[in-house]
Design an enzyme around this catalytic site. Structure first.
Site, PDB file in Angstrom:
ATOM      1  CB  SER A 140      -8.177  -7.096  -4.561  1.00 56.68           C
ATOM      2  OG  SER A 140      -7.975  -6.066  -4.329  1.00 56.68           O
ATOM      3  CE  LYS A 143     -11.717  -3.368  -2.499  1.00 57.69           C
ATOM      4  NZ  LYS A 143     -10.371  -3.959  -2.050  1.00 57.69           N
ATOM      5  CB  SER A 197     -11.398  -4.630  -7.249  1.00 58.19           C
ATOM      6  OG  SER A 197     -11.202  -5.393  -5.814  1.00 58.19           O
TER       7      SER A 197
END
Length: 360
Positions: A140, A143, A197
């Site tokens: 993640s 992101k 997240s």
């Protein structure tokens, strides 16, 4: 008759002579006995008088013994304290070893992340590196690039977007608190993607990009190349794919640039937020516990995890009065990335304190 009379007189005279000495003797005995008694009384008093000093001297001797017994312990303590003072003075005279950032390698820091990098932003120099060029899945952490591409496109953050079936995780089967059909602003989706997240929120951001998801992924890779992230590749906007890969060096570049976006700084360091979704207020929180800590001054934060990537953490923070970028990749164990970050912080603070003492 005369003879008898004379005999009687003589006998009585003799008797009187014999009795008188006895009487005198008996009378003499009394004074002797009285004298002996008188002499005995003072003697006993003398004995008692003699005994009293003996008892007193015994008590005194006991006290003397006690004092004598205590005296060595007092002297010993004094001697110990003297030795302690001498030892302290000796230690004070010994030179203190100054520690600099280059004196300690990552292995001595016992870092549990497979790859680690700390960059001093004021100088651009690496102060700690452990396999910084190893290409690995980044989960993640992707992101951050997702948010930058959205912001670079100058899309209206107040536009409403919806979670669709396409946003459901078909790779890892992860859960989400955003059911299909949930609507929210683009700004809220970015907040949830960076703070909590949320994979569906990040995927929806990419899907609602002009040209759809393929154009969005192309923009992510183009941005990476423009930043000099030559060992980085993105396949989708969430990081669920293990084909989203990078290195610690590349991610340090990305974090440095991402920290220039006010929205990314704010959303990624928000500890918790109340968000109204589908007419109901829900609480969301950060995935990085260090954001809540008073001991940290964090300007940007992002965590990541999939089994192929391990636990990941990137931060822009102020440590030992220096702006730094910290990258921790492939850390095994739920809290080891946080532990590594704290170890790095303590090490930098100790080294900084040593250098300050040296200057003084």
């Amino acid at each position: 008759m005369k003879f008898k009379f004379r005999s009687v007189l003589l006998l009585s005279a003799l008797l009187s002579v014999g009795v008188a000495p006895q009487v005198q003797a008996s009378g003499a005995k009394k004074p002797v006995q009285q004298a002996s008694k008188k002499s005995e009384a003072p003697a006993s008093k003398k004995v008692q008088a003699a005994r009293k000093p003996v008892l007193k001297s015994a008590a005194a001797s006991n006290r003397s013994k006690t004092v004598a017994a205590n005296a060595p312990s007092i002297k010993t303590k004094t001697a110990k304290s003297g030795k302690s003072m001498q030892l302290a003075q000796t230690q004070a005279k010994q030179p203190v070893r100054r520690v600099s950032l280059t004196d300690i390698d990552p292995s001595r820091l016992a870092l549990y992340s497979s790859s680690a990098l700390v960059i001093d932003q004021s100088t651009g120099q690496s102060v700690l590196a452990k396999h910084p060029d190893t290409v690995t899945p980044i989960a993640s952490i992707s992101k951050l690039m997702t948010a930058m591409v959205v912001l670079d496109a100058n899309l209206n953050l107040q536009d409403v977007i919806a979670i669709g079936d396409e946003d459901v995780d078909g790779l890892k089967g992860t859960r989400s608190r955003l059911p299909v059909g949930t609507t929210m602003t683009r700004e809220t989706a970015m907040l949830l993607a960076l703070m909590s997240s949320e994979n569906r929120a990040a995927h929806a951001l990419g899907r609602h990009y002009p040209g759809g998801l393929p154009a969005f992924v192309a923009a992510m890779n183009k941005k990476a190349q423009a930043l000099g992230m030559y060992n980085t590749r993105f396949e989708e906007p969430t990081g669920l794919s293990s084909n989203n890969v990078s290195t610690a060096h590349d991610l340090a570049r990305m974090v440095t640039v991402a920290a220039r976006y006010p929205e990314i700084r704010h959303f990624s360091t928000t500890a918790e937020a109340k968000v109204e979704l589908n007419g109901r207020v829900q609480n969301f929180g950060t995935t990085n516990p260090l954001v809540r800590s008073d001991n940290w001054e964090i300007g940007l934060s992002k965590t990541g995890y999939i089994s192929e990537a391990g636990r990941c953490l990137v931060m822009q923070a102020r440590v030992a009065d220096k702006p730094v970028v910290i990258v921790l990749l492939d850390s095994q164990g739920k809290m080891t990335r946080v532990g590594d970050a704290n170890r790095i912080k303590r090490w930098m603070e100790s080294a900084s304190l040593g250098s300050e003492r040296k200057r003084v």
